[in-house]
Design an enzyme around this catalytic site. Sequence first.
Site, PDB file in Angstrom:
ATOM      1  N   GLU A 176      -4.351   9.845   6.198  1.00 49.02           N
ATOM      2  CA  GLU A 176      -4.018   8.951   5.086  1.00 49.02           C
ATOM      3  C   GLU A 176      -3.109   7.812   5.563  1.00 49.02           C
ATOM      4  O   GLU A 176      -3.293   6.656   5.214  1.00 49.02           O
ATOM      5  CB  GLU A 176      -3.349   9.756   3.960  1.00 49.02           C
ATOM      6  CG  GLU A 176      -3.139   8.963   2.678  1.00 49.02           C
ATOM      7  CD  GLU A 176      -2.515   9.787   1.544  1.00 49.02           C
ATOM      8  OE1 GLU A 176      -2.331  11.002   1.710  1.00 49.02           O
ATOM      9  OE2 GLU A 176      -2.205   9.186   0.500  1.00 49.02           O
TER      10      GLU A 176
ATOM     11  N   ASN B  54       7.847   5.144   2.606  1.00 48.18           N
ATOM     12  CA  ASN B  54       8.235   4.510   3.870  1.00 48.18           C
ATOM     13  C   ASN B  54       9.549   5.063   4.417  1.00 48.18           C
ATOM     14  O   ASN B  54       9.778   5.035   5.622  1.00 48.18           O
ATOM     15  CB  ASN B  54       8.273   2.979   3.695  1.00 48.18           C
ATOM     16  CG  ASN B  54       6.853   2.415   3.590  1.00 48.18           C
ATOM     17  OD1 ASN B  54       5.896   3.156   3.366  1.00 48.18           O
ATOM     18  ND2 ASN B  54       6.722   1.117   3.755  1.00 48.18           N
TER      19      ASN B  54
END
Lengths: 400, 381
Positions: free
Chosen positions: A244, A386
């Site tokens: 992913e 992130n």
Amino acid sequence: MDLRFTDAEIAFRQEVRDFIAKELPVATRERMLAGKSPTKQMVVDWQRKLNARGWAAPEWPKEAGGPGWTLAQRYIFREELQQAPAPSPLGFNINMCGPVIIEFGTEEQKKRFLPRMLNLDDWWCQGFSEPGAGSDLAGLKTRAVREGDHYVVNGQKTWTTLAQHADWIFLLVRTDPNAKKQEGISFLLCDMKTPGITVRPIITIEGGHEVNEVFFDDVKVPVENLVGQENRGWDCAKFLLGNERFGQARVGASRERIRRLKVIAQESLDGGRPLMEDPEFRRKVTEIEVELKALEMTVMRVIATETKRKDKKPDPATSVLKIKGTEIQQLCSELLMKAAGPYAWVDGDPDEEGGGNDVDVAPDWALGLAGVYFNWRKQSIYGGSNEIQRNIMAKAFLGL
Amino acid sequence: MDFDLSEEQRLLQDSVAKLLADKYGFEQRKAYMKAPEGWSREVWSQFAELGLLGLPFAEDEGGFGGGAVDTLLVAEQLGRAITLEPWLSTVVIGGGFLRNGASAELRSAMVPKIAAGELLLAFAQAERQSRYDLFDVATTAKKDGSGWSITGRKGYVVHGDSADALIVTARTAGGQRDQRGIGVFLVDAKDPGVQRRGYRTVDGQRAAEVEFANARAEAVLGNPEHGLPLVDQVVDETIAALAGEAVGAMQVAHDMTVDYMKTRQQFGRPIGSFQALQHRAADMLVALEQARSMSYFAAMSAEERDPLERRKAMATVKVQIGRSARFVGQQSIQLHGGIAMTMEYACGHYFKRLTVNDAMFGDADHYVRYLADIGGLVQAA
Ligand SMILES: Cc1cc2nc3c(=O)[nH]c(=O)nc-3n(C[C@H](O)[C@H](O)[C@H](O)COP(=O)(O)OP(=O)(O)OC[C@H]3O[C@@H](n4cnc5c(N)ncnc54)[C@H](O)[C@@H]3O)c2cc1C
């Protein structure tokens, strides 16, 4: 080291380009150019065209129904789709669940599910996250209790993208509540029509319906739908999450957005001249283009080392791709919104044809650009936020 | 030097805060947004009762004699609730034109109605081609007997759909991008020459596209041959109010984020225990406080008499507010994770308002360029 494409690869690129030019419906392309997601029907039709050509799953091996391409070919193919722009093969099928079944599944599972995934006869969705298990995915609580030849599933998934379209969902469930948290998880395949499943829409900040809550109330899943071993589902999950992350680089997609930006910046005036003539604006766009070029090279390096890896552990370098890829995409969406200036304020319903410009209050190219900017804030949150990617890097690369 | 509020100012701040705490919860706001006009008439009349609608007008004209600091304080409170009512359009912008450009007669006719909440104004300024240039005006005003007749098309007129009267910039002479030859006119929104198409903006407010076809101007505001200085002045005053609104919205987005960090558990502990997030939240606070400082500077500079100094000050304000709003807005979403991506959660609505706030009357980039072009703020030694 030779980073140039061979003549054969260049010819392959042309072949893909010609195919897209001939087969991609205009309506699909236009919708995507406007920054909107293609409709379900558009995705299905397109994937079937790809499948008819044998191109539905660029990364799959031949025996699983893939084209058996080299890494360079896969890269070229995806880049061309993104740049067209054309829908990519449905990620849940082709990049998430499919590879897990190929890697960990039984022969029966492969026979039963893979061909239907390729042809999008079944639309899959990803049932990983839960209200209490986001970044800490292994903290998931949805329970599956084995009763004879079934698991009985109870619990809740959330953020399930496009569950409203889905025929099947792949799930992480807790099968051993007493084991260490990563060791009591299993990977199940579940038909969305099974009694006891309820899907509730979540509307995102720009007004679109792409995510859902999915509730499980005594849902019976046959044991033959367990992938891999019971309580070893975390291996599947890690394998899947690595794929992913890789998919988030989306270099071709960002290049397409920059092209679009340059078209819009010709039409949009600033200081009485096309915005594109403003050196400040050009500099900003150029900075992004440079970052994108570097990302492209980094993607290729990661692909090249991928072939040489023996283990199936996700490469922590994919975290670099995820961080940089999403940052670039988010910047593109912001510049597009800014290029449209105040026109971007018009609240165009992203799910509506014509995007809410029925009163003609803005040029069509400006509609929905703020919506895309708002929506794309998701990119640095999902697929492992992130921040989590930086944690992975700090651990894997830096030994911190 | 004194940053303290007077007793009256503190009272004003508290009374607005109290009203909004009572009337502007997140669910209430949602209901107002669904109303046909997209905001609440009931809240509007409470604004009138509190004196917020007559705030900037002289007391002998029916107002409350408030200054730029009072406007800032109210704007900040309204920003905290991301209110939907046409306060900025009617009181700050409309009020600005009346105070600075209207005859005493016109003021005495209009101010009491505005203060009572019976008259709504909107500013029809921008055009398809103009982007952020206030002087880029193609709409024309032609002498028509003793009055003026307006023809042209104006875009994103904030609250233009519910306004009773429109304040319109139109060209009386010169070319489309000439600084001179712009007049400011008051037009009855129900004039047969006015056509409005309302729509919702991405931050949940209302705006309209307005077409004028020989619409009759009821009055001229300022000098019809050279109204641009008036427009600049009013926009500068508005920028000060926008700064207040942004600071209020940033404060809430920041507070919500920090509260969430304290309660949201992942990996068996509050996410606020992760240093990466602590630093980010601290950076948000830096951005917020820098913005707050600039909002004070804005209020102080709104009354500056030298138009160039004022413009320069407001450009500076716009840049800092815009940069801070972007960072605080984006990070408030990021630090929440998925939950802030949903319509059901307030944080995203603050982010959206902050995004639009930055773009109003020119975004940070626009004003950086302006400042750089005029040589920045600090002179070479
Ligand atoms: C639009 C959208 C679509 C999605 N689609 C799907 C889907 O189809 N299927 C699915 O299963 N999931 C999906 N997700 C869920 C997504 O994977 C999660 O949102 C993500 O994992 C983050 O979890 P969370 O939202 O609970 O945030 P949290 O985990 O609560 O994180 C909140 C904040 O804390 C930070 N944080 C958390 N832990 C740490 C740490 N250890 N160190 C530093 N910072 C930390 C995060 O980075 C974030 O900034 C989707 C999400 C969105 C927004």
